[in-house]
Design a protein around this motif. Structure first.
Motif, short mmCIF file in Angstrom:
data_model
loop_
_atom_site.label_atom_id
_atom_site.label_comp_id
_atom_site.label_asym_id
_atom_site.label_seq_id
_atom_site.Cartn_x
_atom_site.Cartn_y
_atom_site.Cartn_z
N ALA A 154 -5.71 1.62 4.73
CA ALA A 154 -5.65 0.16 4.71
C ALA A 154 -6.32 -0.36 3.45
O ALA A 154 -7.34 0.17 3.01
CB ALA A 154 -6.33 -0.42 5.95
N SER A 155 -5.77 -1.42 2.93
CA SER A 155 -6.26 -2.03 1.71
C SER A 155 -6.69 -3.46 2.01
O SER A 155 -6.02 -4.18 2.75
CB SER A 155 -5.10 -2.00 0.69
N LEU A 188 -4.67 13.87 0.75
CA LEU A 188 -3.75 12.74 0.91
C LEU A 188 -4.16 11.64 -0.07
O LEU A 188 -5.34 11.48 -0.37
CB LEU A 188 -3.82 12.18 2.34
N SER A 189 -3.17 10.86 -0.51
CA SER A 189 -3.44 9.85 -1.52
C SER A 189 -3.04 8.47 -1.02
O SER A 189 -2.09 8.32 -0.25
CB SER A 189 -2.67 10.17 -2.80
N PHE A 224 -4.11 -4.61 4.98
CA PHE A 224 -2.71 -4.21 4.86
C PHE A 224 -2.64 -2.69 4.89
O PHE A 224 -3.41 -2.02 4.19
CB PHE A 224 -2.12 -4.74 3.54
N PHE A 225 -1.71 -2.18 5.68
CA PHE A 225 -1.61 -0.75 5.86
C PHE A 225 -0.41 -0.15 5.14
O PHE A 225 0.62 -0.81 4.94
CB PHE A 225 -1.48 -0.41 7.36
N GLY A 226 -0.57 1.11 4.77
CA GLY A 226 0.53 1.88 4.23
C GLY A 226 1.39 2.45 5.34
O GLY A 226 1.11 2.24 6.53
N GLN A 227 2.42 3.21 4.96
CA GLN A 227 3.33 3.79 5.94
C GLN A 227 2.77 5.06 6.57
O GLN A 227 3.31 5.56 7.55
CB GLN A 227 4.68 4.11 5.29
N GLY A 228 1.70 5.57 6.01
CA GLY A 228 1.06 6.72 6.62
C GLY A 228 1.55 8.05 6.10
O GLY A 228 2.64 8.15 5.50
N VAL A 275 0.85 -1.18 0.00
CA VAL A 275 0.00 0.00 0.00
C VAL A 275 0.89 1.24 0.00
O VAL A 275 1.81 1.33 0.82
CB VAL A 275 -0.92 0.01 1.23
N THR A 276 0.64 2.14 -0.91
CA THR A 276 1.47 3.33 -1.04
C THR A 276 0.70 4.59 -0.68
O THR A 276 -0.37 4.85 -1.24
CB THR A 276 1.99 3.48 -2.49
N GLN A 277 1.25 5.33 0.27
CA GLN A 277 0.63 6.59 0.66
C GLN A 277 1.56 7.75 0.33
O GLN A 277 2.77 7.68 0.56
CB GLN A 277 0.32 6.62 2.16
#
Lengths: 116, 116
Positions: free
Chosen positions: A92-93, A21-22, A106-110, A4-6
């Motif tokens: 989260a995806s 935010l994306s 699954f979470f991104g780095q925020g 997951v990309t933030q």
């Protein structure tokens, strides 16, 4: 398989501004959820999007909004920023299918948002 | 309303100890329970996912159990190492109708410090 990309990872904004935010989910995942994390409140659910529709919403003011595109990428917008909006925003995806809710998130780095 | 509680809030142990982190939840109507690890300022890393029909899951030195009827889960870490130092979070995905799809409810976390 990409995670997951933030983006962006860090943001500094002043009170009254707005921010976007994306979040790009794992390929094939159609559900994207957003969470706000602060030291005092912990992780709080903002909203969830599935197939471009908001499916669930937490208890946040209308200044917090989001959307999801046909490629499942999601954006979150906060308008009229307040100091209290300073937080780590996580997305989260998951697959999101109602027939397979036993799926892993699954979470991104925020994105670390600081409002000054 | 689902509430998730984690005990203890913080734990400091010497390297090599086996330890147990506790998570309890008030509503047993869940799809699954997930344990995460979070390093300071970072996103969440999924450790283990336990489906509502399962009793336990294992990954390496980690073992998570689930007793849905009593609303409890434990995360067992064997032979702890300094690299295990992080915040550990449990989260449940609610099974309740329509409006809860995709929402994870988190505990406040257990801050684990493993010293050499």
């Amino acid at each position: 398989k990409a995670g997951v990309t933030q983006t962006p990872r860090y943001l500094i904004k002043t009170r009254g501004q707005q921010v976007t935010l994306s979040c790009s989910p794992i390929s094939g995942h159609r559900s994207v959820s957003w969470y706000q994390q602060t030291p005092g409140q912990g992780l709080q659910f903002l909203f969830e999007y599935f197939s471009e529709t908001q499916r669930n919403k937490g208890n946040f003011p209308g200044r917090f909004s989001g959307r999801q595109f046909s490629n499942s990428r999601s954006e979150m917008n906060v308008s009229t920023l307040e100091l209290g909006d300073s937080a780590l925003y996580l997305c989260a995806s998951s697959s999101g299918q109602t027939t397979s809710m036993n799926t892993e998130a699954f979470f991104g780095q925020g994105t670390r948002l600081t409002v000054v | 309303k689902q509430e998730v509680t984690q005990i203890p809030a913080a734990l400091s142990v010497p390297e090599g100890e086996n330890l147990v982190l506790n998570c309890s939840f008030t509503d047993s109507a869940i799809y699954n329970l997930q344990w995460f690890r979070q390093d300071p300022g970072k996103g969440l890393t999924s450790l283990l996912l336990i489906q509502s029909s399962q009793r336990e899951q294992t990954s390496g030195r980690l073992n998570a159990s689930l007793d849905k009827s009593s609303g409890r889960s434990t995360l067992y870490i064997a032979a702890s190492q300094p690299g295990d130092s992080a915040t550990y979070l449990c989260a449940v995905r609610q099974r309740a109708g329509g409006t809860s799809y995709g929402k994870l409810t988190f505990g406040q976390g257990t801050i684990l410090t493993v010293h050499p």
